[in-house]
Structures are given as structure tokens and as C-alpha cells.
Motif scaffolding. Sequence first.
Motif, short mmCIF file in Angstrom:
data_model
loop_
_atom_site.label_atom_id
_atom_site.label_comp_id
_atom_site.label_asym_id
_atom_site.label_seq_id
_atom_site.Cartn_x
_atom_site.Cartn_y
_atom_site.Cartn_z
N VAL A 11 0.83 -1.20 0.00
CA VAL A 11 0.00 0.00 0.00
C VAL A 11 0.87 1.25 0.00
O VAL A 11 0.76 2.10 -0.87
CB VAL A 11 -0.95 0.01 1.22
CG1 VAL A 11 -1.76 1.30 1.26
CG2 VAL A 11 -1.87 -1.19 1.19
N PHE A 12 1.76 1.35 0.98
CA PHE A 12 2.57 2.56 1.13
C PHE A 12 4.01 2.38 0.66
O PHE A 12 4.81 3.30 0.77
CB PHE A 12 2.55 3.02 2.59
CG PHE A 12 1.17 3.38 3.06
CD1 PHE A 12 0.51 4.48 2.53
CD2 PHE A 12 0.53 2.62 4.00
CE1 PHE A 12 -0.78 4.81 2.94
CE2 PHE A 12 -0.76 2.94 4.43
CZ PHE A 12 -1.41 4.03 3.90
N GLY A 13 4.36 1.19 0.16
CA GLY A 13 5.66 0.99 -0.44
C GLY A 13 6.65 0.16 0.35
O GLY A 13 7.64 -0.29 -0.20
N ALA A 14 6.43 -0.05 1.63
CA ALA A 14 7.40 -0.80 2.42
C ALA A 14 7.53 -2.25 1.95
O ALA A 14 8.64 -2.78 1.82
CB ALA A 14 7.04 -0.77 3.91
N LEU A 62 -6.12 -7.53 2.14
CA LEU A 62 -4.96 -7.53 1.25
C LEU A 62 -4.84 -6.16 0.58
O LEU A 62 -5.85 -5.51 0.32
CB LEU A 62 -5.14 -8.59 0.16
CG LEU A 62 -5.09 -10.03 0.64
CD1 LEU A 62 -5.76 -10.94 -0.38
CD2 LEU A 62 -3.66 -10.46 0.89
N PRO A 63 -3.63 -5.73 0.25
CA PRO A 63 -3.47 -4.51 -0.52
C PRO A 63 -4.17 -4.65 -1.88
O PRO A 63 -4.26 -5.75 -2.44
CB PRO A 63 -1.95 -4.40 -0.70
CG PRO A 63 -1.40 -5.12 0.47
CD PRO A 63 -2.34 -6.28 0.69
N SER A 64 -4.65 -3.54 -2.41
CA SER A 64 -5.44 -3.58 -3.65
C SER A 64 -4.65 -4.11 -4.85
O SER A 64 -5.26 -4.64 -5.78
CB SER A 64 -6.00 -2.19 -3.97
OG SER A 64 -4.96 -1.27 -4.16
N ASN A 65 -3.32 -4.02 -4.83
CA ASN A 65 -2.56 -4.49 -5.99
C ASN A 65 -2.34 -6.00 -5.99
O ASN A 65 -1.86 -6.54 -6.98
CB ASN A 65 -1.24 -3.73 -6.15
CG ASN A 65 -0.28 -3.95 -5.00
OD1 ASN A 65 -0.64 -4.43 -3.94
ND2 ASN A 65 0.96 -3.56 -5.22
N ILE A 66 -2.69 -6.71 -4.93
CA ILE A 66 -2.58 -8.17 -4.92
C ILE A 66 -3.95 -8.83 -4.77
O ILE A 66 -4.10 -10.03 -4.98
CB ILE A 66 -1.58 -8.66 -3.84
CG1 ILE A 66 -1.08 -10.06 -4.17
CG2 ILE A 66 -2.19 -8.59 -2.45
CD1 ILE A 66 0.12 -10.51 -3.36
N GLU A 67 -4.96 -8.04 -4.45
CA GLU A 67 -6.32 -8.56 -4.28
C GLU A 67 -6.86 -9.27 -5.52
O GLU A 67 -7.43 -10.35 -5.40
CB GLU A 67 -7.25 -7.41 -3.88
CG GLU A 67 -8.18 -7.75 -2.79
CD GLU A 67 -9.01 -6.55 -2.35
OE1 GLU A 67 -9.24 -5.60 -3.14
OE2 GLU A 67 -9.44 -6.58 -1.21
N PRO A 68 -6.70 -8.72 -6.74
CA PRO A 68 -7.22 -9.43 -7.93
C PRO A 68 -6.58 -10.82 -8.09
O PRO A 68 -7.26 -11.78 -8.45
CB PRO A 68 -6.86 -8.51 -9.10
CG PRO A 68 -6.76 -7.16 -8.48
CD PRO A 68 -6.19 -7.39 -7.10
N PHE A 69 -5.27 -10.91 -7.85
CA PHE A 69 -4.62 -12.23 -7.91
C PHE A 69 -5.27 -13.19 -6.92
O PHE A 69 -5.60 -14.32 -7.26
CB PHE A 69 -3.12 -12.10 -7.59
CG PHE A 69 -2.52 -13.43 -7.23
CD1 PHE A 69 -2.15 -14.32 -8.22
CD2 PHE A 69 -2.35 -13.80 -5.90
CE1 PHE A 69 -1.64 -15.58 -7.89
CE2 PHE A 69 -1.84 -15.04 -5.56
CZ PHE A 69 -1.48 -15.93 -6.56
#
Length: 146
Positions: A11-14, A62-69
Motif C-alpha cells: 500500500v505505502f511501499g514498504a 490484502l493490498p489492492s494491488n494483490i487482491e485481484p490475484f
Amino acid sequence: MANITIMCGSVFGAAQELAELIKLTLSEVGHNTMLNIPCSTADMDNADAILIVTSTTGQGELPSNIEPFYFNAKNNMPMQTGKLFGVICLGDSSYTTYGKAGDLMQELFIELQAKEAFPMLKVDAVQTLEPETLALPWLEQWVKRL
């Protein structure tokens, strides 16, 4: 050396920064690594092992960038029978949902019949400001199991 796919939810890059460091570390010792942000189920096809690096957000989501997976894999069940995996989850233990995204990913890969190479690492932001101080020693142990 192994073909390792790294999947990242951040989400925030960490988590992404940690995933990039892990990719570099694995590449330096001769592994063929691919970092996927965002990722898809097709990214698992040629992998010998899969490493998930994710943070937990909101109320344990889950963060939105891994949710679709996650939902695609959950719905389509692309079996990963016997394939080795590992999970590193970043979170904050002051929340009751600490590490829930890691738990979700671990459960998913077990449902896909993958084999956990080494127990999940949960990195608590309350105790550790630099997640790599715990993640890199964990990674050494995880790689030994491949």
C-alpha cells in the motif's frame, strides 16, 4: 538455481521495497527471479518456488494491488501441487488484524496444494522499523529449503 516468482502486495511501499531487495539478494546468489506487481495466476506457471511479500491494510485486507490475484486464484484454483512457497507479511501488532493478509495468502497456497518451505514471517512495525533486518535472515533459511 531456482526460478523464483515474487508476488507483492503493498500500500505505502514498504512491502514493495522489501520485495525489490529480496529480488536483488536472490539474483546475486544466482537464482532466476521475477517480481510481479501487480501479479496474476499465470506468473506461477514457470516458477519452482513462489515468495509472497505483502502488507496488511484496513481491517485485515490484502493490498489492492494483490487482491485481484488472490480472488482469481481463489475462484479458479490453479493447483500448485508440491510447489514450494513462502510468505513474508508486514503489519502492526497494535491492530487486532495483525498479519491477516499473510494468513490469507498462506491459506490460499495451502488450498492450492503448494508446500510451505519455511514458516511464515510476520514483521511487526511496532518492534522493527527496518523489515529487512528480519526478512533477510529468514530468506536465507527459506532458500535452503528449495
